[in-house]
Design an enzyme around this catalytic site. Structure first.
Site, PDB file in Angstrom:
ATOM      1  N   PRO A  59      -9.050   5.731   7.359  1.00  0.00           N
ATOM      2  CG  PRO A  59      -8.760   3.616   6.415  1.00  0.00           C
ATOM      3  CD  PRO A  59      -9.795   4.543   6.935  1.00  0.00           C
ATOM      4  N   GLY A  64       0.905  20.967  15.854  1.00  0.00           N
ATOM      5  CA  GLY A  64      -0.136  20.145  16.476  1.00  0.00           C
ATOM      6  C   GLY A  64      -0.705  20.645  17.776  1.00  0.00           C
ATOM      7  CD  GLU A  66      -1.702  10.280  17.953  1.00  0.00           C
ATOM      8  OE1 GLU A  66      -0.769  10.007  17.189  1.00  0.00           O
ATOM      9  OE2 GLU A  66      -2.899  10.062  17.683  1.00  0.00           O
ATOM     10  CG  ASP A 118      -2.336   0.035   0.977  1.00  0.00           C
ATOM     11  OD1 ASP A 118      -2.694  -0.178  -0.185  1.00  0.00           O
ATOM     12  OD2 ASP A 118      -3.124   0.270   1.912  1.00  0.00           O
ATOM     13  CD  GLU A 159       0.400  13.835  17.405  1.00  0.00           C
ATOM     14  OE1 GLU A 159       1.442  14.390  16.988  1.00  0.00           O
ATOM     15  OE2 GLU A 159       0.195  13.608  18.610  1.00  0.00           O
ATOM     16  CD1 TRP A 191      -0.965  10.092   2.227  1.00  0.00           C
ATOM     17  CD2 TRP A 191       1.083   9.196   2.325  1.00  0.00           C
ATOM     18  NE1 TRP A 191      -0.064  11.065   1.841  1.00  0.00           N
ATOM     19  CE2 TRP A 191       1.202  10.540   1.890  1.00  0.00           C
ATOM     20  CE3 TRP A 191       2.248   8.436   2.454  1.00  0.00           C
ATOM     21  CZ2 TRP A 191       2.424  11.135   1.580  1.00  0.00           C
ATOM     22  CZ3 TRP A 191       3.470   9.022   2.160  1.00  0.00           C
ATOM     23  CH2 TRP A 191       3.546  10.351   1.727  1.00  0.00           C
ATOM     24  CG  ASN A 192       3.401   8.925   7.342  1.00  0.00           C
ATOM     25  OD1 ASN A 192       2.271   8.862   7.823  1.00  0.00           O
ATOM     26  ND2 ASN A 192       4.380   9.591   7.908  1.00  0.00           N
ATOM     27  CB  CYS A 199       5.148  13.832  10.667  1.00  0.00           C
ATOM     28  SG  CYS A 199       5.276  12.626  11.994  1.00  0.00           S
TER      29      CYS A 199
HETATM   30  P1  NAD Z   1      -3.504  15.119   4.525  1.00  0.00           P
HETATM   31  O1  NAD Z   1      -3.661  16.261   5.464  1.00  0.00           O
HETATM   32  O2  NAD Z   1      -3.659  15.374   3.078  1.00  0.00           O
HETATM   33  O3  NAD Z   1      -4.580  13.977   4.874  1.00  0.00           O
HETATM   34  C1  NAD Z   1      -4.647  13.396   6.150  1.00  0.00           C
HETATM   35  C2  NAD Z   1      -6.027  12.797   6.358  1.00  0.00           C
HETATM   36  O4  NAD Z   1      -6.985  13.848   6.438  1.00  0.00           O
HETATM   37  C3  NAD Z   1      -6.486  11.888   5.218  1.00  0.00           C
HETATM   38  O5  NAD Z   1      -7.174  10.787   5.747  1.00  0.00           O
HETATM   39  C4  NAD Z   1      -7.429  12.784   4.429  1.00  0.00           C
HETATM   40  O6  NAD Z   1      -8.419  12.076   3.697  1.00  0.00           O
HETATM   41  C5  NAD Z   1      -8.058  13.582   5.543  1.00  0.00           C
HETATM   42  N1  NAD Z   1      -8.618  14.880   5.140  1.00  0.00           N
HETATM   43  C6  NAD Z   1      -8.232  15.678   4.114  1.00  0.00           C
HETATM   44  N2  NAD Z   1      -8.990  16.794   4.099  1.00  0.00           N
HETATM   45  C7  NAD Z   1      -9.863  16.705   5.130  1.00  0.00           C
HETATM   46  C8  NAD Z   1     -10.893  17.551   5.635  1.00  0.00           C
HETATM   47  N3  NAD Z   1     -11.173  18.736   5.072  1.00  0.00           N
HETATM   48  N4  NAD Z   1     -11.581  17.154   6.723  1.00  0.00           N
HETATM   49  C9  NAD Z   1     -11.309  15.969   7.317  1.00  0.00           C
HETATM   50  N5  NAD Z   1     -10.352  15.113   6.874  1.00  0.00           N
HETATM   51  C10 NAD Z   1      -9.629  15.489   5.792  1.00  0.00           C
HETATM   52  O7  NAD Z   1      -2.102  14.454   4.863  1.00  0.00           O
HETATM   53  P2  NAD Z   1      -1.403  13.224   4.135  1.00  0.00           P
HETATM   54  O8  NAD Z   1      -0.907  13.685   2.814  1.00  0.00           O
HETATM   55  O9  NAD Z   1      -2.273  12.025   4.202  1.00  0.00           O
HETATM   56  O10 NAD Z   1      -0.174  12.959   5.122  1.00  0.00           O
HETATM   57  C11 NAD Z   1       0.996  13.709   5.095  1.00  0.00           C
HETATM   58  C12 NAD Z   1       0.988  14.757   6.197  1.00  0.00           C
HETATM   59  O11 NAD Z   1       0.735  14.148   7.452  1.00  0.00           O
HETATM   60  C13 NAD Z   1       2.340  15.444   6.333  1.00  0.00           C
HETATM   61  O12 NAD Z   1       2.145  16.825   6.526  1.00  0.00           O
HETATM   62  C14 NAD Z   1       2.926  14.798   7.586  1.00  0.00           C
HETATM   63  O13 NAD Z   1       3.869  15.586   8.258  1.00  0.00           O
HETATM   64  C15 NAD Z   1       1.699  14.582   8.404  1.00  0.00           C
HETATM   65  N6  NAD Z   1       1.928  13.542   9.419  1.00  0.00           N
HETATM   66  C16 NAD Z   1       2.014  13.905  10.727  1.00  0.00           C
HETATM   67  C17 NAD Z   1       2.292  12.948  11.699  1.00  0.00           C
HETATM   68  C18 NAD Z   1       2.408  13.304  13.157  1.00  0.00           C
HETATM   69  O14 NAD Z   1       2.294  12.422  13.983  1.00  0.00           O
HETATM   70  N7  NAD Z   1       2.633  14.564  13.521  1.00  0.00           N
HETATM   71  C19 NAD Z   1       2.477  11.614  11.326  1.00  0.00           C
HETATM   72  C20 NAD Z   1       2.358  11.273   9.979  1.00  0.00           C
HETATM   73  C21 NAD Z   1       2.083  12.246   9.031  1.00  0.00           C
END
Ligand code: NAD
Length: 487
Positions: free
Chosen positions: A172, A457, A461, A89, A245, A147-148, A279
């Site tokens: 997810p 954030g 967690e 995935d 987060e 997704w990471n 992140c």
């Molecule tokens: P993203 O913000 O595009 O999406 C994250 C989630 O939010 C997805 O499930 C998406 O479908 C959902 N989403 C998008 N728009 C929304 C809305 N308007 N309302 C509710 N939900 C919504 O992020 P991404 O591309 O999936 O992940 C990468 C980002 O996540 C990077 O910025 C990374 O730093 C961050 N991240 C942070 C942590 C942490 O613990 N601080 C860990 C992993 C990733």
């Protein structure tokens, strides 16, 4: 293959199945169709979560803990199968999915499962009265994942939420729909009531439906800062609790007395693990000018030896970027670095063959990139790239580097390498970041709180700290004497 929802204890395609294709980042072959939840699916999930909440909250902590620990054992017994699914995935090497992703999810379930029986309030002796507090669950909590680290993120949210007596609806990322379903199955097999952990599939619109639903008490997001702001605004409208987060652009500071081999190892871990899609990555590597050339030579040399290729091969050290679109975004950042005057020392190109000579041209592979001659104002040193791109910056003094490290709206993480422990603590205490390391990087044991300062954030967690984010405190005053009244 269809990536369904998991509602009320069973896989379901939902009432109005609209779907799109999920691709394997390593070759862009389709893995299956992903469902998109609609209003009725969300209603079904909320109704079943509410029923489960009523059953679950009346159980003792020990009973809840037993289910979590059993679920952890189930995940561990399926380690290889779930790790392979995660690798297909996300595109990350199977060695990582085995060692970290699934294992850290199980760790979280064990940790909070063990803690569940110990969640308690306090007692207050008040002379002719006494008081006590109760830590009560919030109700239905929504988890929204990036997704990471799909299964780790799902477990880091579900484990404290369920240990505290809540139920959870988890969405997810639309790019990684697979392994949250494995967690849902494990909870059911471990004896959780149907609906305790529901999974709804879909994109940001489904996330927004969860944020807006009045039956959901709390939102916990792992995602980007821009999504965090939208969710925060949506949650404020109903005064819902949130845990956010979010992203970062974290500093890793290497002083002249550091063990260079360890510091180079950490800089690589802080930039290239999971293809740099982490992140907390330390993407601004500040190196003292006295050791700069030596550090750079070792870093370049070792980076060029990273075994990039088929993520399913156990010898692979770096896999594929999550999607074509994300790879193009990273490539645009690399172009921006070059045009702003930074020197691309190595990487940043799409390799046609992997480290065993296999054709990987159909996958989203990108050779790990190192930029030198950077300055703090460049886009590559200010924006989160979320890919294998390391920017190296030189510095002279402690005071100077602290100011430069803090000059960012982000505040997720920071690292310091030095053999002078006094300096290590002194510097870390001045860095504006929620999660810090001295002489290591990106280690996230379940025992330590994880989360960000500033725009990275809200809330934490892991650890005991997570308990306060999934409970509300009730104060009870008990009179032992008469009511003193002026009337
Ligand atoms: P993203 O913000 O595009 O999406 C994250 C989630 O939010 C997805 O499930 C998406 O479908 C959902 N989403 C998008 N728009 C929304 C809305 N308007 N309302 C509710 N939900 C919504 O992020 P991404 O591309 O999936 O992940 C990468 C980002 O996540 C990077 O910025 C990374 O730093 C961050 N991240 C942070 C942590 C942490 O613990 N601080 C860990 C992993 C990733």
């Amino acid at each position: 293959m269809i990536y369904t929802h998991f509602i009320d204890g069973a896989l379901t395609t939902g009432l109005n199945r609209r779907s799109w294709i999920n691709y394997n980042p390593a070759n862009n072959n389709p893995l299956g169709e992903v469902c998109q939840a609609n209003d009725e699916d969300i209603e079904a999930a909320v109704n079943s979560s509410e029923k489960a909440f009523q059953i679950w909250k009346s159980k003792t902590g020990a009973e809840r803990g037993r289910v979590l620990i059993t679920a952890a054992n189930i995940l561990r017994s399926r380690l290889e199968q779930i790790a392979l699914s995660e690798t297909q995935d996300v595109g990350k090497p199977i060695s990582e999915s085995l060692a970290v992703d699934v294992s850290s999810a199980a760790d979280a379930l064990e940790y909070f499962g063990g803690m569940a029986a110990g969640i308690h309030g306090e007692f207050f002796d008040l002379k002719n009265a006494f008081g006590y507090t109760r830590r009560e669950p919030l109700g239905i909590c929504a988890g929204i994942g990036a997704w990471n680290y799909p299964i780790q993120i799902a477990a880091w949210k579900a484990a404290p939420a369920l240990a505290c007596g809540n139920s959870m609806i988890f969405k997810p990322s639309e790019l990684t729909p697979a392994t949250a379903l494995e967690l849902a199955k494990a909870f059911m097999e471990a004896g959780a009531p149907p609906g305790l952990f529901n999974v709804v599939q879909g994109d940001g619109r489904v996330g927004a439906m969860l944020v807006d639903h009045p039956g959901i008490a709390k939102i916990s997001l792992t995602g980007s800062v821009s999504t965090g702001k939208k969710i925060f605004a949506g949650a404020v409208a109903q005064l819902k609790q949130v845990t956010l987060e979010l992203g970062g652009k974290s500093p890793l500071i290497i002083f002249e007395d550091a063990d260079i081999h360890n510091a180079v190892s950490a800089a690589m871990l802080a930039n290239f693990y999971t293809q740099g899609e982490v992140c907390s990555n330390g993407t601004r590597v500040f190196v003292n000018r006295k050791i700069f050339d030596n550090f750079l030579r070792q870093l370049k040399d070792r980076t060029e030896k990273i075994r990039l290729g088929d993520p399913a091969d156990p010898d692979t050290q770096m896999g594929a970027i999550i999607s074509k679109a994300h790879m193009e975004k990273i490539t645009r950042f690399i172009d921006s670095g070059k045009s702003s005057g930074a020197t691309l020392l190595t990487g940043g190109f799409r390799p046609g063959k992997d480290f065993k000579g296999r054709d990987i041209s159909s996958g989203n592979f990108l050779a790990p990139a190192i930029f030198a001659d950077c300055d703090d104002s460049m886009e590559i040193c200010r924006e989160e790239i979320f890919g294998p791109v390391l920017s190296i910056l030189s510095f002279d003094s402690e005071e100077e580097v602290i100011g430069r490290a803090n000059n960012t709206p982000f505040g997720l993480s920071a690292g310091v390498f030095t053999n002078d422990l006094k300096r290590g603590h002194r510097v870390i205490h001045q860095l504006q970041a929620g999660t810090c390391w001295i002489n290591n990087y990106n280690i996230t044991p379940i025992e330590l709180p994880f989360g960000g300062y500033k725009q990275s954030g809200q809330g934490r967690e892991n650890s005991l700290a997570a308990i306060q984010h999934y409970t509300q405190l009730k104060s009870v005053y008990v009179e032992l004497g008469n009511v003193e009244s002026p009337y």
